[in-house]
Design a protein around this motif. Structure first.
Motif, PDB file in Angstrom:
ATOM      1  N   GLU A  79      -6.923  -2.562  -5.041  1.00  0.00           N
ATOM      2  CA  GLU A  79      -7.883  -1.918  -4.559  1.00  0.00           C
ATOM      3  C   GLU A  79      -7.432  -0.690  -3.862  1.00  0.00           C
ATOM      4  O   GLU A  79      -8.092   0.280  -3.604  1.00  0.00           O
ATOM      5  CB  GLU A  79      -8.401  -2.798  -3.112  1.00  0.00           C
ATOM      6  CG  GLU A  79      -9.428  -3.879  -3.659  1.00  0.00           C
ATOM      7  CD  GLU A  79      -9.510  -5.148  -2.637  1.00  0.00           C
ATOM      8  OE1 GLU A  79     -10.536  -5.868  -2.880  1.00  0.00           O
ATOM      9  OE2 GLU A  79      -8.756  -5.156  -1.607  1.00  0.00           O
ATOM     10  N   THR A  80      -6.076  -0.623  -3.359  1.00  0.00           N
ATOM     11  CA  THR A  80      -5.493   0.378  -2.942  1.00  0.00           C
ATOM     12  C   THR A  80      -5.338   1.859  -4.154  1.00  0.00           C
ATOM     13  O   THR A  80      -5.588   2.675  -3.652  1.00  0.00           O
ATOM     14  CB  THR A  80      -3.903   0.077  -2.473  1.00  0.00           C
ATOM     15  OG1 THR A  80      -3.762  -0.886  -1.519  1.00  0.00           O
ATOM     16  CG2 THR A  80      -3.109   1.470  -2.117  1.00  0.00           C
ATOM     17  N   VAL A 110     -10.242   1.882  -2.778  1.00  0.00           N
ATOM     18  CA  VAL A 110     -11.686   1.056  -2.295  1.00  0.00           C
ATOM     19  C   VAL A 110     -11.362   0.014  -1.396  1.00  0.00           C
ATOM     20  O   VAL A 110     -10.070  -0.495  -1.251  1.00  0.00           O
ATOM     21  CB  VAL A 110     -12.509   0.505  -3.513  1.00  0.00           C
ATOM     22  CG1 VAL A 110     -13.103   1.688  -4.211  1.00  0.00           C
ATOM     23  CG2 VAL A 110     -11.757  -0.512  -4.240  1.00  0.00           C
ATOM     24  N   GLU A 111     -11.941  -0.347  -0.484  1.00  0.00           N
ATOM     25  CA  GLU A 111     -11.657  -1.542   0.487  1.00  0.00           C
ATOM     26  C   GLU A 111     -11.966  -2.922  -0.312  1.00  0.00           C
ATOM     27  O   GLU A 111     -11.411  -3.894   0.256  1.00  0.00           O
ATOM     28  CB  GLU A 111     -12.819  -1.480   1.696  1.00  0.00           C
ATOM     29  CG  GLU A 111     -12.237  -0.097   2.516  1.00  0.00           C
ATOM     30  CD  GLU A 111     -11.149  -0.228   3.251  1.00  0.00           C
ATOM     31  OE1 GLU A 111     -10.550  -1.239   3.735  1.00  0.00           O
ATOM     32  OE2 GLU A 111     -10.480   0.953   3.381  1.00  0.00           O
ATOM     33  N   SER A 112     -12.870  -2.744  -1.179  1.00  0.00           N
ATOM     34  CA  SER A 112     -13.443  -3.902  -1.805  1.00  0.00           C
ATOM     35  C   SER A 112     -13.923  -3.527  -3.220  1.00  0.00           C
ATOM     36  O   SER A 112     -14.373  -2.486  -3.484  1.00  0.00           O
ATOM     37  CB  SER A 112     -14.396  -4.749  -0.981  1.00  0.00           C
ATOM     38  OG  SER A 112     -15.106  -5.869  -1.949  1.00  0.00           O
ATOM     39  N   PHE A 113     -13.681  -4.502  -4.351  1.00  0.00           N
ATOM     40  CA  PHE A 113     -14.071  -4.283  -5.593  1.00  0.00           C
ATOM     41  C   PHE A 113     -15.767  -4.022  -5.660  1.00  0.00           C
ATOM     42  O   PHE A 113     -16.131  -3.477  -6.506  1.00  0.00           O
ATOM     43  CB  PHE A 113     -13.656  -5.144  -6.558  1.00  0.00           C
ATOM     44  CG  PHE A 113     -12.156  -5.316  -6.772  1.00  0.00           C
ATOM     45  CD1 PHE A 113     -11.236  -4.288  -6.893  1.00  0.00           C
ATOM     46  CD2 PHE A 113     -11.660  -6.483  -6.978  1.00  0.00           C
ATOM     47  CE1 PHE A 113     -10.118  -4.308  -6.632  1.00  0.00           C
ATOM     48  CE2 PHE A 113     -10.482  -6.440  -7.196  1.00  0.00           C
ATOM     49  CZ  PHE A 113      -9.500  -5.423  -7.089  1.00  0.00           C
ATOM     50  N   ASP A 114     -16.347  -4.618  -4.573  1.00  0.00           N
ATOM     51  CA  ASP A 114     -17.734  -4.410  -4.586  1.00  0.00           C
ATOM     52  C   ASP A 114     -18.158  -3.069  -4.436  1.00  0.00           C
ATOM     53  O   ASP A 114     -19.372  -2.687  -4.743  1.00  0.00           O
ATOM     54  CB  ASP A 114     -18.197  -5.224  -3.307  1.00  0.00           C
ATOM     55  CG  ASP A 114     -18.069  -6.858  -3.600  1.00  0.00           C
ATOM     56  OD1 ASP A 114     -17.957  -7.121  -4.722  1.00  0.00           O
ATOM     57  OD2 ASP A 114     -18.111  -7.575  -2.700  1.00  0.00           O
ATOM     58  N   GLU A 115     -17.459  -2.113  -3.970  1.00  0.00           N
ATOM     59  CA  GLU A 115     -17.715  -0.619  -4.032  1.00  0.00           C
ATOM     60  C   GLU A 115     -17.829  -0.053  -5.202  1.00  0.00           C
ATOM     61  O   GLU A 115     -18.380   1.017  -5.343  1.00  0.00           O
ATOM     62  CB  GLU A 115     -16.666  -0.022  -3.031  1.00  0.00           C
ATOM     63  CG  GLU A 115     -16.617  -0.490  -1.702  1.00  0.00           C
ATOM     64  CD  GLU A 115     -15.520   0.241  -0.740  1.00  0.00           C
ATOM     65  OE1 GLU A 115     -15.306   1.531  -1.054  1.00  0.00           O
ATOM     66  OE2 GLU A 115     -14.945  -0.598   0.089  1.00  0.00           O
ATOM     67  N   GLU A 158      -4.732  -8.301  -6.345  1.00  0.00           N
ATOM     68  CA  GLU A 158      -6.168  -7.646  -5.802  1.00  0.00           C
ATOM     69  C   GLU A 158      -5.796  -6.472  -4.828  1.00  0.00           C
ATOM     70  O   GLU A 158      -6.573  -5.369  -4.809  1.00  0.00           O
ATOM     71  CB  GLU A 158      -7.093  -8.784  -5.491  1.00  0.00           C
ATOM     72  CG  GLU A 158      -8.482  -8.259  -5.272  1.00  0.00           C
ATOM     73  CD  GLU A 158      -9.307  -9.437  -4.547  1.00  0.00           C
ATOM     74  OE1 GLU A 158     -10.175  -9.153  -3.614  1.00  0.00           O
ATOM     75  OE2 GLU A 158      -9.474 -10.295  -5.427  1.00  0.00           O
ATOM     76  N   GLY A 159      -5.185  -6.805  -3.925  1.00  0.00           N
ATOM     77  CA  GLY A 159      -5.088  -5.748  -2.669  1.00  0.00           C
ATOM     78  C   GLY A 159      -4.340  -4.184  -3.233  1.00  0.00           C
ATOM     79  O   GLY A 159      -4.715  -3.271  -2.935  1.00  0.00           O
ATOM     80  N   SER A 163       0.710  -1.198  -0.141  1.00  0.00           N
ATOM     81  CA  SER A 163       0.100   0.170  -0.022  1.00  0.00           C
ATOM     82  C   SER A 163       0.850   1.372  -0.068  1.00  0.00           C
ATOM     83  O   SER A 163       0.553   2.197  -0.733  1.00  0.00           O
ATOM     84  CB  SER A 163      -1.024   0.038   1.346  1.00  0.00           C
ATOM     85  OG  SER A 163      -1.770   1.134   1.392  1.00  0.00           O
ATOM     86  N   ARG A 207     -16.493  -2.605 -12.308  1.00  0.00           N
ATOM     87  CA  ARG A 207     -16.164  -4.288 -11.728  1.00  0.00           C
ATOM     88  C   ARG A 207     -15.927  -5.070 -12.925  1.00  0.00           C
ATOM     89  O   ARG A 207     -14.813  -5.821 -13.018  1.00  0.00           O
ATOM     90  CB  ARG A 207     -17.080  -4.916 -10.848  1.00  0.00           C
ATOM     91  CG  ARG A 207     -17.142  -4.122  -9.400  1.00  0.00           C
ATOM     92  CD  ARG A 207     -18.007  -5.176  -8.347  1.00  0.00           C
ATOM     93  NE  ARG A 207     -19.248  -5.324  -8.722  1.00  0.00           N
ATOM     94  CZ  ARG A 207     -20.204  -4.670  -8.279  1.00  0.00           C
ATOM     95  NH1 ARG A 207     -20.456  -3.571  -7.771  1.00  0.00           N
ATOM     96  NH2 ARG A 207     -21.658  -4.718  -8.699  1.00  0.00           N
TER      97      ARG A 207
END
Length: 172
Positions: free
Chosen positions: A138-139, A143-148, A134-135, A55, A154
């Protein structure tokens, strides 16, 4: 001196011309405010170099390239976009020629940004607290998760990750 034709540039050209990638990148750029150059750097680092970024490294990379992006890439993009629609009273043919030249210069500014990123990658020591691909994404996407992300983003991200993971034919 930067290596403008180096491995990261070759990777970017190969990656971007794969089916669905340019559209997916543009969706993320427009709808999630993603810097496609930074996205390519994260993908290149993980897939070609084999270095998952932390990160802090993603943040450091962004900071190192921020001034270049804000002073060159984004203003050139704005000029190119401004010239896109029909403008009454403008000589249309010449306007399109100018827009095409601005687009080429914008691409060259991104090529320089990629070379700057490659120099940063090769000169910075990896940290122990690296993230998965993936992490790191996201950074980068903040976002905390791709779901956001909105569904279109997506789907675009899934296309990009799938494509880069299938790039077995790219020399490492």
């Amino acid at each position: 001196m930067l290596d403008l034709e180096g491995p990261i540039w070759k990777f970017a050209l190969d990656f971007y011309r794969r089916p669905g990638v340019s559209e997916a990148c543009l969706t993320l750029q427009e709808d999630a405010n993603v810097d496609v150059v930074e996205l390519i750097v994260v993908l290149f680092s993980a897939q070609v170099i084999g270095r998952d970024l932390s990160s802090d490294e993603v943040t450091d990379m962004r900071v190192k390239m921020l001034n270049w992006r804000e002073m060159t890439v984004l203003p050139l993009r704005q000029v190119r976009r401004t010239l896109k629609p029909y403008c009454p009273g403008f000589p249309q043919h010449e306007k399109e020629l100018l827009r095409s030249k601005v687009k080429s210069i914008e691409l060259f500014s991104e090529q320089i940004q990629l070379a700057m990123a490659y120099q940063w990658l090769t000169n910075s020591a990896p940290t122990r607290a690296s993230l998965t691909l993936e992490g790191a994404l996201e950074t980068l996407l903040e976002v905390e998760s791709f779901d956001e992300l909105p569904p279109g983003c997506r789907n675009s991200l899934a296309r990009i990750v799938s494509t880069v993971l299938d790039m077995d034919d790219f020399p490492r």
